[in-house]
Design a protein around this motif. Structure first.
Motif, mmCIF file in Angstrom:
data_model
loop_
_atom_site.group_PDB
_atom_site.id
_atom_site.type_symbol
_atom_site.label_atom_id
_atom_site.label_comp_id
_atom_site.label_asym_id
_atom_site.label_seq_id
_atom_site.Cartn_x
_atom_site.Cartn_y
_atom_site.Cartn_z
ATOM 1 N N LYS A 268 33.775 44.405 39.205
ATOM 2 C CA LYS A 268 33.862 42.979 38.879
ATOM 3 C C LYS A 268 35.193 42.393 39.363
ATOM 4 C CE LYS A 268 33.917 39.685 35.091
ATOM 5 N NZ LYS A 268 33.890 39.492 33.644
ATOM 6 N N GLU A 269 36.288 43.125 39.144
ATOM 7 C CA GLU A 269 37.600 42.639 39.585
ATOM 8 C C GLU A 269 37.653 42.510 41.100
ATOM 9 O OE1 GLU A 269 40.268 44.431 35.915
ATOM 10 O OE2 GLU A 269 40.014 45.627 37.735
ATOM 11 N N ILE A 270 37.078 43.469 41.803
ATOM 12 C CA ILE A 270 37.051 43.410 43.265
ATOM 13 C C ILE A 270 36.247 42.192 43.720
ATOM 14 C CG2 ILE A 270 36.196 44.560 45.351
ATOM 15 C CD1 ILE A 270 36.800 47.243 43.836
ATOM 16 N N THR A 271 35.081 41.997 43.131
ATOM 17 C CA THR A 271 34.207 40.897 43.505
ATOM 18 C C THR A 271 34.837 39.535 43.231
ATOM 19 O OG1 THR A 271 32.280 42.267 43.028
ATOM 20 C CG2 THR A 271 31.920 39.888 43.129
ATOM 21 N N HIS A 272 35.540 39.412 42.117
ATOM 22 C CA HIS A 272 36.102 38.121 41.715
ATOM 23 C C HIS A 272 37.560 37.930 42.127
ATOM 24 C CE1 HIS A 272 32.583 38.469 39.056
ATOM 25 N NE2 HIS A 272 32.531 37.170 39.223
ATOM 26 N N TRP A 273 38.147 38.881 42.816
ATOM 27 C CA TRP A 273 39.577 38.855 43.123
ATOM 28 C C TRP A 273 40.026 37.531 43.734
ATOM 29 C CZ3 TRP A 273 42.999 41.909 41.101
ATOM 30 C CH2 TRP A 273 44.278 41.974 41.627
ATOM 31 N N ILE B 114 47.419 36.205 49.364
ATOM 32 C CA ILE B 114 46.839 36.729 48.134
ATOM 33 C C ILE B 114 47.168 38.213 48.057
ATOM 34 C CG2 ILE B 114 44.707 37.238 46.894
ATOM 35 C CD1 ILE B 114 43.543 34.709 48.035
ATOM 36 N N LYS B 115 47.880 38.598 47.025
ATOM 37 C CA LYS B 115 48.211 40.007 46.828
ATOM 38 C C LYS B 115 46.938 40.785 46.538
ATOM 39 C CE LYS B 115 52.441 38.907 44.362
ATOM 40 N NZ LYS B 115 53.130 39.117 43.083
ATOM 41 N N SER B 116 46.903 42.001 47.063
ATOM 42 C CA SER B 116 45.759 42.861 46.795
ATOM 43 C C SER B 116 46.217 44.315 46.777
ATOM 44 C CB SER B 116 44.683 42.682 47.864
ATOM 45 O OG SER B 116 43.645 43.616 47.660
ATOM 46 N N ILE C 93 46.357 42.077 36.279
ATOM 47 C CA ILE C 93 45.508 43.227 36.606
ATOM 48 C C ILE C 93 46.315 44.271 37.364
ATOM 49 C CG2 ILE C 93 43.527 43.997 37.982
ATOM 50 C CD1 ILE C 93 42.263 41.194 37.305
ATOM 51 N N MET C 94 47.123 43.841 38.311
ATOM 52 C CA MET C 94 47.906 44.787 39.108
ATOM 53 C C MET C 94 48.882 45.579 38.242
ATOM 54 S SD MET C 94 48.349 42.736 42.691
ATOM 55 C CE MET C 94 49.227 44.042 43.521
#
Length: 64
Positions: A37-42, A14-16, A53-54
């Motif tokens: 929210k994006e961090i929590t649901h990534w 999973i890319k992060s 998003i990236m």
């Protein structure tokens, strides 16, 4: 971090954008520029959603 969809598939990476500098300022992480929210649901986002998003993250640099 890896993710699998079922037992017959191999785990996929999973890319992060996380760089381990985690502090929320004005609603955005100063390290990766994602929202809370994006961090929590990534992990729940599809690969396409994460890629989208990236692509937006560079523009967010000026919002912090």
């Amino acid at each position: 971090m890896t993710q699998t969809t079922d037992q017959t598939q191999k785990p996929t990476e999973i890319k992060s954008p996380c760089i381990q500098v985690c502090k929320i300022v004005n609603g955005y992480c100063v390290g990766c520029r994602r929202t809370g929210k994006e961090i929590t649901h990534w992990i729940r986002y599809t690969h396409e959603e994460r890629d989208s998003i990236m692509q937006e993250l560079h523009e967010r640099m000026y919002l912090i």
